[in-house]
Design an enzyme around this catalytic site. Structure first.
Site, short mmCIF file in Angstrom:
data_model
loop_
_atom_site.label_atom_id
_atom_site.label_comp_id
_atom_site.label_asym_id
_atom_site.label_seq_id
_atom_site.Cartn_x
_atom_site.Cartn_y
_atom_site.Cartn_z
N SER A 87 0.82 -1.20 0.00
CA SER A 87 0.00 0.00 0.00
C SER A 87 0.85 1.26 0.00
O SER A 87 2.01 1.24 0.41
CB SER A 87 -0.90 0.02 1.23
OG SER A 87 -2.07 -0.70 0.98
N GLY A 147 -3.31 -0.37 -3.72
CA GLY A 147 -2.15 0.19 -3.03
C GLY A 147 -1.60 1.47 -3.61
O GLY A 147 -0.50 1.88 -3.26
N ARG A 190 -2.75 6.16 12.34
CA ARG A 190 -1.70 5.90 11.35
C ARG A 190 -0.36 6.53 11.72
O ARG A 190 0.69 5.98 11.42
CB ARG A 190 -2.14 6.36 9.96
CG ARG A 190 -3.29 5.51 9.41
CD ARG A 190 -3.56 5.78 7.94
NE ARG A 190 -2.46 5.34 7.10
CZ ARG A 190 -1.53 6.13 6.59
NH1 ARG A 190 -1.57 7.42 6.81
NH2 ARG A 190 -0.57 5.63 5.86
N TYR A 241 2.24 3.67 11.94
CA TYR A 241 3.15 3.55 10.79
C TYR A 241 4.18 4.67 10.72
O TYR A 241 4.94 4.73 9.76
CB TYR A 241 2.35 3.62 9.47
CG TYR A 241 1.23 2.63 9.32
CD1 TYR A 241 1.48 1.26 9.39
CD2 TYR A 241 -0.06 3.06 9.05
CE1 TYR A 241 0.45 0.35 9.22
CE2 TYR A 241 -1.10 2.15 8.88
CZ TYR A 241 -0.84 0.81 8.96
OH TYR A 241 -1.85 -0.09 8.79
N CYS A 265 -3.91 9.11 26.58
CA CYS A 265 -2.87 8.94 27.59
C CYS A 265 -1.67 8.16 27.04
O CYS A 265 -1.34 7.09 27.55
CB CYS A 265 -3.44 8.24 28.81
SG CYS A 265 -4.70 9.27 29.56
C1 LIG Z 1 -5.88 -3.17 1.44
C2 LIG Z 1 -6.00 -3.86 0.16
C3 LIG Z 1 -6.22 -3.13 -1.01
C4 LIG Z 1 -6.31 -1.64 -1.03
O1 LIG Z 1 -5.13 -1.01 -0.67
P1 LIG Z 1 -5.06 0.59 -0.79
O2 LIG Z 1 -3.71 0.94 -0.31
O3 LIG Z 1 -6.13 1.13 0.09
O4 LIG Z 1 -5.30 0.92 -2.22
C5 LIG Z 1 -6.40 -3.84 -2.18
N1 LIG Z 1 -6.33 -5.18 -2.21
C6 LIG Z 1 -6.09 -5.91 -1.10
C7 LIG Z 1 -6.05 -7.37 -1.20
C8 LIG Z 1 -5.92 -5.28 0.11
O5 LIG Z 1 -5.68 -6.01 1.20
#
Ligand SMILES: *Cc1c(COP(=O)(O)O)cnc(C)c1O
Length: 464
Positions: free
Chosen positions: A237, A275, A361, A365, A392
């Site tokens: 992603s 992603g 996030r 991350y 907290c």
């Molecule tokens: C999370 C996911 C996506 C989407 O990812 P993004 O970063 O939101 O575009 C697509 N396919 C699978 C299998 C995922 O687990």
């Protein structure tokens, strides 16, 4: 992505911030690339589709996720239009409620769910089951049964056990399950980089290099209750480069061709995953759906030509790239503090009325965000600031580094863009802070699509 334990983030940036963060020429101006299409500032006040955040805060309270509905729909349509011969599955885990599922259905996309709960929301929104895909590395028998009963369009298989479970259920229900086999291509994609590995140390998919992918395909083809649509590959992603994608697509297409050659089965489809990256800060320079389509389709066409095979029917799965940029989170400032740092510098902390419960996030991350003073203009010199929540944990950070006017004070509204994906969907009630509301704005009208949680909601679960 980098990851930190919550509470363990300490910047070394002092009062200059990270190298990529430039002091703005005019702190009152928005950086258009970070905001949805109908957001602008009018006399310093952020407005979305003609609706001012002052009105939104008054009517719905804060913190609130504010979705630009037109922008969300436009991004969905842009993928639809950029990939006219492919199926576009919106990855519901990015952001899912009945309203967003209806927008996705309206715009002609399909939807991917990865749990019984997400499936239930899609069905509640009357999403056509044939356009739903079911994902997950550990789907329960109950989840698989429901999916087969309602007739989802495809189930993406992720384990040997699942092959047996689906086969048994298909026999019991007298249906044929349409399935894909999720493979790992030995490519790990991260923001700005990818790693090509020989083995895949992760829970998703069957390894191509290790031989499990071939074995899974063999078992599916030998199962009477299933029809194999094809292979599925999702490499990660928030990806910007197509290099990682190219390596993965080559490996997956080679397996696709081998299946035809060795097993005599030409799979009709291929899923290339999602992603696609978005702009959270000025560091990020995402591609448009059209550029992505050109790049990806050329790679697939070239590879199929080299292998001497027909191009399968393709599908893709964008989540973040549709939901993310459509939304900003509106917070109210409660306290401010300036603390001394080693080396004689200082850092300004601005505390808002949400935090890691509405956006995990940053803590999870190490994600970067930006923000702006949303409720007024200021002519006071900008100061490098850290926007933190009310939880907290010292790692409860919303925006690690941003220049905000030096006079930001209690009662001001701040807006953080790019929070449409993986914020509400990852929200928690940590510290018993009720989850924030989601408001959709369109044509000057703001509408509640997910209400704010209340103390009574929290009590409903606590049965004493
Ligand atoms: C999370 C996911 C996506 C989407 O990812 P993004 O970063 O939101 O575009 C697509 N396919 C699978 C299998 C995922 O687990």
């Amino acid at each position: 992505m980098r990851s930190h334990e919550a509470g363990a983030i300490h910047g070394q940036s002092g009062d200059r911030g990270p190298a990529w963060l430039k002091a703005p020429e005019d702190v009152n101006q928005l950086v258009p690339a970070l905001w949805s299409s109908s957001v602008s500032k009018v006399d310093g006040v952020v407005t979305v589709a003609g609706e001012s955040v002052l009105d939104i805060a008054q009517e719905f309270g804060t913190p609130t996720y504010v979705v630009d509905e037109t922008d969300f729909r436009e991004r969905a349509r842009a993928f639809r239009d950029a990939f006219p011969s492919a199926d576009v599955y919106y990855a519901a885990k990015a952001f899912m409620c009945t309203a967003s599922a209806r927008w996705i259905a309206d715009e002609g996309l399909n939807i991917d769910v990865c749990s019984g709960g997400e499936l239930a929301v899609a069905l509640r929104a009357e999403f056509p089951p044939a356009r739903i895909g079911l994902h997950g590395n550990n789907k329960s028998v109950a989840e698989l049964r429901r999916a087969l009963e309602v007739g989802v369009g495809r189930i993406i298989i992720d384990s040997y056990e699942e092959i047996d479970r689906i086969n048994d259920l298909a026999a019991e229900l007298g249906v044929t399950a349409k399935v894909m086999v999720r493979v790992t291509a030995g490519v790990e994609a991260h923001t700005h980089e990818y790693i090509s590995t020989s083995h895949e140390d992760q829970k998703f998919g069957f390894s191509i290099t290790g031989g499990d992918a071939r074995e899974a395909v063999r078992r599916v083809l030998a199962s009477p209750g299933m029809r194999l649509l094809g292979l599925h590959s999702h490499i990660g992603s928030q990806i910007f480069v197509t290099d990682g994608f190219e390596v993965a697509a080559r490996r997956v297409l080679r397996l696709h061709a081998d299946i035809a050659k060795e097993l005599g089965y030409v799979a009709p489809e291929l899923d290339l995953g999602g992603g696609f990256g978005i702009a959270y800060t000025t560091q990020d320079d995402p591609s448009t759906p059209l550029d992505l389509a050109r790049g990806m389709l050329k790679i697939v066409d070239d590879e199929c030509a080299a292998l001497g095979i027909d191009v399968p029917h393709l599908s893709i799965e964008p989540g973040r790239a549709i939901a993310g940029p459509s939304t900003f989170t509106l917070y109210e400032v409660g306290t401010t503090k300036t603390v001394a740092l080693d080396g004689g510098t200082s850092r300004r902390y601005v505390s808002v009325d949400g935090g890691m419960s509405d956006n995990i996030r940053t803590a999870l991350y190490g994600a970067d965000y930006s923000c702006t003073l949303a409720s007024r203009a200021s002519d006071v010199q900008p100061v490098l600031s850290r926007v933190v929540g009310k939880h907290c944990e010292s790692g409860d950070i919303v925006v690690k580094d941003e220049f905000l006017p030096g006079d930001v004070a209690a009662g001001d509204l701040l807006a953080v863009p790019g929070t449409g994906a993986y914020c509400r969907s990852l929200a928690s009630t940590y510290n018993h802070v009720p989850r924030a509301a989601v408001v959709a704005v369109r044509d000057g009208e703001a509408r509640l699509i997910m209400r704010r949680e209340t103390e009574d909601d929290l009590f409903t679960l606590d049965v004493g």
